[in-house]
Scaffold this motif. Sequence first.
Motif: not given
Length: 399
Positions: A22-23, A277-278, A284-285, A315-316
């Motif tokens: 996220g973010g 992850v990227g 971010q995911s 993703a989480h």
Amino acid sequence: MEALALRAPTAAPVAGRFGRHGGRYVPEPLIPACAEVEAAFTEAWADPGFRGELARLLSRYAGRPTPLTSASRLSAELGVTVLLKREDLAHTGSHKINNVLGQALLARRMGKRRLIAETGAGMHGVATATAGALLGLPVTVFMGERDVERQAHNVFRMRLLGAQVVPVRSGSRTLKDATSEAMRHWVGVTEDAYYCVGSVIGPHPYPWMVRELQAVIGQEARHQCAEQLSTGTPDQVVACVGGGSNAAGTFAGFVDTPARLVGVEAAGGASAARGEVGVLHGFQSLFLQDEQGQIREAHSVAAGLDYPGVGPEHAHLRDLGRAEYVTASDEEALAAAVRLARAEGIVPAIESAHALAWVVRAAGTAELPTGGSVLVTLSGRGDKDIPTLMTYLNDEETR
């Protein structure tokens, strides 16, 4: 079933993070714009008046609640009880209207004078054009040139509704590039325009906000399953995943139950299943990447799944092991769409047919044992995919 009151709001994830995902990774000019959207949605979502207006629109305009259909003939063929959450019957033909009505009301509350959107299969573009027409807000939709060609039906619908459709000719000319172009455009018009993101992607608050607006799918389905299943809850809950909004909304209703959650991606766009992850499009995911960390293009016969990443909450959930992510091929999805049409008289979007394809493949195995029950979200109807299905059937007949 009577329309349900919208469920109680859940708190925004701290710093917009779902675990490590996220973010908010956006250019400096978009930081205040994202913060403005976050503050406005947080306030609106806690306001009973706003939520009541949205609930009324979902009921009286969008046609909620959508039915839960028992697919009896398909169930008999597969040896498992298949229940279909019918988002294909919502106004505009997909789940996208749930999210868009909420965001369009928010845009009006914020004093924005027009809407921007990206679209792949065209369903989010159609939903945004519809909401814009309803509320008197001009709409500009960015769409990859390749998708403009293969989704001509939805392009016409958007234009019929008064929206401007901008073909994006860069990169793969699909959803990834349409999203990039929409975000670039937003940078210069944040004072005037609201960016209506179509999935659980993008910078915070969009992944959280879109999930909250789509959670009505899972909320309804949970109540409907309790009425139709002797066990109360299905053994498995399955939905297709591109960015992942229909799956996020469905899973939200069952994440605290014993039901197994399964997201089905296109084999050529398996970000949750095989991504790394990227960062892309402000969050971010997990993304498809090459050895140098550059984003690889996704491929799917379904334009709505043609995205190289997955929403951060998905993703989480994968990291936690709470949801599993599998794939279905183009051929499997097309075959599943035809099978449902002939068994139940329902033509699904090819995106949704990916979820069905996995059910067909897994039925009778340890993955989906005989006698079990499975809820499948039909995220959209297949009108837009008729040319593709015609080609598939013609090719099948000549083999």
